[in-house]
Design a protein around this motif. Sequence first.
Motif, PDB file in Angstrom:
ATOM      1  N   ALA A   1      -0.928  20.506  23.755  1.00  0.00           N
ATOM      2  CA  ALA A   1       0.714  20.938  23.157  1.00  0.00           C
ATOM      3  C   ALA A   1       1.746  20.754  21.851  1.00  0.00           C
ATOM      4  O   ALA A   1       1.988  21.837  20.799  1.00  0.00           O
ATOM      5  CB  ALA A   1       1.487  21.097  24.568  1.00  0.00           C
ATOM      6  N   PRO A   2       2.147  19.951  21.497  1.00  0.00           N
ATOM      7  CA  PRO A   2       3.167  19.542  20.861  1.00  0.00           C
ATOM      8  C   PRO A   2       2.216  18.893  19.693  1.00  0.00           C
ATOM      9  O   PRO A   2       3.200  19.217  18.278  1.00  0.00           O
ATOM     10  CB  PRO A   2       3.698  18.067  21.354  1.00  0.00           C
ATOM     11  CG  PRO A   2       2.711  17.243  22.642  1.00  0.00           C
ATOM     12  CD  PRO A   2       1.947  18.156  22.761  1.00  0.00           C
TER      13      PRO A   2
ATOM     14  N   SER B   1       6.913  16.451  26.973  1.00  0.00           N
ATOM     15  CA  SER B   1       5.971  16.321  27.660  1.00  0.00           C
ATOM     16  C   SER B   1       6.578  17.142  29.594  1.00  0.00           C
ATOM     17  O   SER B   1       5.065  16.748  30.180  1.00  0.00           O
ATOM     18  CB  SER B   1       5.742  15.027  28.141  1.00  0.00           C
ATOM     19  OG  SER B   1       6.393  13.508  28.537  1.00  0.00           O
ATOM     20  N   GLY B   2       7.482  17.199  29.201  1.00  0.00           N
ATOM     21  CA  GLY B   2       7.405  18.022  31.165  1.00  0.00           C
ATOM     22  C   GLY B   2       7.833  18.925  30.566  1.00  0.00           C
ATOM     23  O   GLY B   2       7.280  20.129  32.038  1.00  0.00           O
ATOM     24  N   GLU B   3       7.255  19.422  29.528  1.00  0.00           N
ATOM     25  CA  GLU B   3       7.003  20.822  29.638  1.00  0.00           C
ATOM     26  C   GLU B   3       5.533  21.647  28.967  1.00  0.00           C
ATOM     27  O   GLU B   3       4.687  22.191  29.831  1.00  0.00           O
ATOM     28  CB  GLU B   3       7.759  21.826  28.381  1.00  0.00           C
ATOM     29  CG  GLU B   3       9.480  21.426  28.681  1.00  0.00           C
ATOM     30  CD  GLU B   3       9.681  21.941  26.991  1.00  0.00           C
ATOM     31  OE1 GLU B   3      10.825  23.083  26.704  1.00  0.00           O
ATOM     32  OE2 GLU B   3       9.393  21.279  25.582  1.00  0.00           O
TER      33      GLU B   3
ATOM     34  N   LEU C   1      -0.072  12.523  28.505  1.00  0.00           N
ATOM     35  CA  LEU C   1      -2.139  13.707  28.653  1.00  0.00           C
ATOM     36  C   LEU C   1      -2.339  13.779  29.993  1.00  0.00           C
ATOM     37  O   LEU C   1      -2.758  14.053  30.360  1.00  0.00           O
ATOM     38  CB  LEU C   1      -2.239  11.870  28.635  1.00  0.00           C
ATOM     39  CG  LEU C   1      -2.567  11.387  27.234  1.00  0.00           C
ATOM     40  CD1 LEU C   1      -3.685   9.439  27.285  1.00  0.00           C
ATOM     41  CD2 LEU C   1      -3.344  11.673  25.557  1.00  0.00           C
ATOM     42  N   GLY C   2      -0.660  13.816  31.151  1.00  0.00           N
ATOM     43  CA  GLY C   2      -1.445  13.786  32.246  1.00  0.00           C
ATOM     44  C   GLY C   2      -1.544  13.121  32.721  1.00  0.00           C
ATOM     45  O   GLY C   2      -2.014  13.846  33.478  1.00  0.00           O
ATOM     46  N   GLY C   3      -2.162  12.105  32.573  1.00  0.00           N
ATOM     47  CA  GLY C   3      -2.651  11.141  33.781  1.00  0.00           C
ATOM     48  C   GLY C   3      -2.438   9.213  32.878  1.00  0.00           C
ATOM     49  O   GLY C   3      -2.895   9.611  31.342  1.00  0.00           O
TER      50      GLY C   3
END
Length: 294
Positions: free
Chosen positions: A120-121, A113-115, A202-204
């Motif tokens: 994406a995964p 998740s830092g990438e 999720l980015g949020g």
Amino acid sequence: MADLVTPGELRQLIAAPHPDVAPLPRATEYADGVRALHGVPYADLDGARPLELDLWLPAPAGPAPLVLFVHGGAWRRGRRGDMGVRTREWTPGPFEQLAAAGLAVACVDYRLSGEATFPAPLDDLRSALRWLGLRTAELGVDSERTVVWGESAGGHLASMLALTHDEPRLAGAVIWYGPADLTTRREPFDPENPATPEALLLGGAPALVPELADAASPLKRVHADAPPFLVVHGEADSMVACSHGRELAEALRAAGAPVELRTVPGADHGWHGVDEAEVRRIFTDSLDFVRQRT
């Protein structure tokens, strides 16, 4: 005098071979004819690190069924060759044992998740399946007999892959204590907290991106044509509540999909709290499930 080339041609010349055609590394030999290929690139992403897998292969005896193993680590960390803390000291290791039982095992990297954020995964796991299908002949695997197996965050991604991947349809899914729902408050998970592993995936905060949280929740993606599932979850899990496993199994059953649920009394996350014999039983039961479906 050396031939002159343009900068573009030189970049092509010095670039590493594309994973689709790159030579396979030399295998490491183990007992019982088991071989392992470590650090095999399967995806070359622009602006990101190459993604690799470790491939454990049984003694040659025709195309082998395949386990796609997905590691845990809260989507934030973790290593592809780690099945969890309770298996780290096993000799032989868990993947060598699976290969000795006649299964090929691909332990895969995916973007953390830092990438990159979801999906994406999940896209990376699909890329790994594509690469394995492309190179089945030289690997000696049967990619159409694939079971995905994941633990913790890897269990979540394994569930998502099994519920959303159509071609070829997976033969089964083994889910160890994986999150199934990224939308509902369950201790210790708070969907309004922007700092949880789920929010970073999720980015949020899930409550602020409800459509994405739904899309990333296996519980919301269940359907009747899902492959057979084995869901194993500790009843005392303090990190991913056992209700995740129970509700995923209930939803699969209600949809008419085949599912086996095993809850483990006294087991916390990572099988903490149970003895070695119980961990071995869980592993053996999971192996038996894979063999029965491949």
